[in-house]
Structure formats: C-alpha cells, structure tokens
Design a protein around this motif. Structure first.
Motif, PDB file in Angstrom:
ATOM      1  N   LYS A   1       0.847  -1.162  -0.084  1.00  0.00           N
ATOM      2  CA  LYS A   1      -0.057   0.035   0.140  1.00  0.00           C
ATOM      3  C   LYS A   1       0.825   1.086  -0.049  1.00  0.00           C
ATOM      4  O   LYS A   1       0.548   2.479  -0.735  1.00  0.00           O
ATOM      5  CB  LYS A   1      -1.028  -0.081   1.349  1.00  0.00           C
ATOM      6  CG  LYS A   1      -2.117   0.494   1.025  1.00  0.00           C
ATOM      7  CD  LYS A   1      -3.148   0.673   2.321  1.00  0.00           C
ATOM      8  CE  LYS A   1      -4.502   0.138   1.808  1.00  0.00           C
ATOM      9  NZ  LYS A   1      -5.493   0.120   2.877  1.00  0.00           N
ATOM     10  N   VAL A   2       2.010   1.193   0.864  1.00  0.00           N
ATOM     11  CA  VAL A   2       2.886   2.369   0.802  1.00  0.00           C
ATOM     12  C   VAL A   2       3.431   2.517  -0.636  1.00  0.00           C
ATOM     13  O   VAL A   2       3.736   3.564  -0.913  1.00  0.00           O
ATOM     14  CB  VAL A   2       4.098   2.002   2.066  1.00  0.00           C
ATOM     15  CG1 VAL A   2       5.108   3.202   1.846  1.00  0.00           C
ATOM     16  CG2 VAL A   2       3.289   2.077   3.153  1.00  0.00           C
ATOM     17  N   VAL A   3       3.838   1.459  -1.005  1.00  0.00           N
ATOM     18  CA  VAL A   3       4.864   1.435  -2.435  1.00  0.00           C
ATOM     19  C   VAL A   3       3.745   1.851  -3.488  1.00  0.00           C
ATOM     20  O   VAL A   3       4.201   2.977  -4.171  1.00  0.00           O
ATOM     21  CB  VAL A   3       5.048   0.095  -2.727  1.00  0.00           C
ATOM     22  CG1 VAL A   3       5.639   0.055  -4.286  1.00  0.00           C
ATOM     23  CG2 VAL A   3       6.317  -0.240  -2.010  1.00  0.00           C
TER      24      VAL A   3
ATOM     25  N   LEU B   1       3.026  -2.140 -11.299  1.00  0.00           N
ATOM     26  CA  LEU B   1       2.982  -2.749  -9.799  1.00  0.00           C
ATOM     27  C   LEU B   1       2.283  -4.079  -9.874  1.00  0.00           C
ATOM     28  O   LEU B   1       3.105  -4.880  -9.038  1.00  0.00           O
ATOM     29  CB  LEU B   1       2.191  -1.557  -9.193  1.00  0.00           C
ATOM     30  CG  LEU B   1       2.230  -1.749  -7.515  1.00  0.00           C
ATOM     31  CD1 LEU B   1       3.661  -1.668  -7.223  1.00  0.00           C
ATOM     32  CD2 LEU B   1       1.523  -0.793  -6.808  1.00  0.00           C
ATOM     33  N   HIS B   2       1.577  -4.635 -10.560  1.00  0.00           N
ATOM     34  CA  HIS B   2       0.632  -5.727 -10.358  1.00  0.00           C
ATOM     35  C   HIS B   2       1.846  -6.804 -11.183  1.00  0.00           C
ATOM     36  O   HIS B   2       1.985  -7.769 -10.336  1.00  0.00           O
ATOM     37  CB  HIS B   2      -0.502  -5.609 -11.227  1.00  0.00           C
ATOM     38  CG  HIS B   2      -1.129  -7.016 -11.365  1.00  0.00           C
ATOM     39  ND1 HIS B   2      -1.665  -7.554 -10.225  1.00  0.00           N
ATOM     40  CD2 HIS B   2      -1.296  -8.129 -12.524  1.00  0.00           C
ATOM     41  CE1 HIS B   2      -2.087  -8.876 -10.731  1.00  0.00           C
ATOM     42  NE2 HIS B   2      -1.858  -9.177 -11.870  1.00  0.00           N
ATOM     43  N   GLN B   3       2.636  -6.408 -11.895  1.00  0.00           N
ATOM     44  CA  GLN B   3       3.540  -7.370 -12.637  1.00  0.00           C
ATOM     45  C   GLN B   3       4.615  -7.717 -11.636  1.00  0.00           C
ATOM     46  O   GLN B   3       5.217  -8.703 -11.684  1.00  0.00           O
ATOM     47  CB  GLN B   3       3.805  -6.994 -13.906  1.00  0.00           C
ATOM     48  CG  GLN B   3       2.841  -7.021 -15.030  1.00  0.00           C
ATOM     49  CD  GLN B   3       3.350  -6.567 -16.423  1.00  0.00           C
ATOM     50  OE1 GLN B   3       4.197  -5.924 -16.273  1.00  0.00           O
ATOM     51  NE2 GLN B   3       2.562  -6.759 -17.268  1.00  0.00           N
ATOM     52  N   ALA B   4       5.078  -6.550 -10.844  1.00  0.00           N
ATOM     53  CA  ALA B   4       6.040  -6.606 -10.151  1.00  0.00           C
ATOM     54  C   ALA B   4       5.592  -7.244  -8.519  1.00  0.00           C
ATOM     55  O   ALA B   4       6.517  -8.129  -8.112  1.00  0.00           O
ATOM     56  CB  ALA B   4       6.612  -5.355  -9.848  1.00  0.00           C
ATOM     57  N   THR B   5       4.668  -7.074  -8.174  1.00  0.00           N
ATOM     58  CA  THR B   5       4.042  -7.748  -6.956  1.00  0.00           C
ATOM     59  C   THR B   5       3.335  -8.694  -6.945  1.00  0.00           C
ATOM     60  O   THR B   5       2.978  -9.473  -5.906  1.00  0.00           O
ATOM     61  CB  THR B   5       3.309  -6.637  -5.913  1.00  0.00           C
ATOM     62  OG1 THR B   5       2.290  -5.972  -6.524  1.00  0.00           O
ATOM     63  CG2 THR B   5       4.587  -5.422  -5.958  1.00  0.00           C
ATOM     64  N   GLY B   6       2.579  -8.982  -8.092  1.00  0.00           N
ATOM     65  CA  GLY B   6       1.481  -9.967  -8.305  1.00  0.00           C
ATOM     66  C   GLY B   6       0.093  -9.759  -7.772  1.00  0.00           C
ATOM     67  O   GLY B   6      -0.686 -10.457  -7.524  1.00  0.00           O
ATOM     68  N   LYS B   7       0.076  -8.416  -7.180  1.00  0.00           N
ATOM     69  CA  LYS B   7      -0.994  -8.119  -6.526  1.00  0.00           C
ATOM     70  C   LYS B   7      -1.806  -6.923  -7.278  1.00  0.00           C
ATOM     71  O   LYS B   7      -1.301  -6.207  -7.958  1.00  0.00           O
ATOM     72  CB  LYS B   7      -0.835  -7.456  -5.094  1.00  0.00           C
ATOM     73  CG  LYS B   7      -0.536  -8.689  -4.146  1.00  0.00           C
ATOM     74  CD  LYS B   7      -0.097  -8.094  -2.726  1.00  0.00           C
ATOM     75  CE  LYS B   7       0.287  -9.218  -1.940  1.00  0.00           C
ATOM     76  NZ  LYS B   7       0.400  -8.767  -0.508  1.00  0.00           N
TER      77      LYS B   7
END
Length: 83
Positions: free
Chosen positions: A3-5, A77-83
């Motif tokens: 969330k912070v990122v 961000l989704h690709q980097a974190t999977g979320k």
C-alpha cells in the motif's frame, strides 16, 4: 507494505503526468493557435470562447495522460508484486 509502495508510485506518477500533460498541451496549443502561451482565464485580451476552449483542451489532455500513466503504473505494480 504494498500500500505504501502503491501510494508512492501514485504520487510520483501524478507529478510526472502533470508535467507531461502540461508540455503536451503547450505544444498542441502552439500548433493549433500559433501562439506560444494559452490564454489565462483572468486575461482581458482574450474572449470567453478562446479561454474556455483552452481550458477544455487542457483538461482533456490532462485526463488522457493521467489515465494512461495511472493504468501503466498499476499494471507495472501488479506485474512486479503479483497484487
């Protein structure tokens, strides 16, 4: 943590998007009107039509650039974190 990122990425992308949209608008306005600067709403030398047209074009460009950058940042961000 994500969330912070996400908020940090959103803030940075927002600032970059605003700067990019401003630069694009300046070039579009210069091409369309032949003038270097868009009319300011408080300037007496421009009529209502030109002031409102400049505001509408600026708003449309800002909206498209913001949506493109937000979408790109969210996908990255989704690709980097999977979320």
């Amino acid at each position: 943590m994500s969330k912070v990122v996400s908020r940090g990425v959103g803030a940075v992308s927002g600032m970059l998007g605003g700067a990019l949209a401003g630069a694009i608008f300046k070039q579009v306005w210069k091409f369309a009107s032949g003038k270097d600067d868009a009319p300011q709403a408080t300037s007496e030398e421009y009529g209502w039509g030109e002031v409102l047209l400049a505001a509408a074009v600026q708003g449309a460009i800002f909206g498209v650039v913001k949506a493109a950058i937000d979408r790109s940042a969210a996908r990255s961000l989704h690709q980097a974190t999977g979320k």
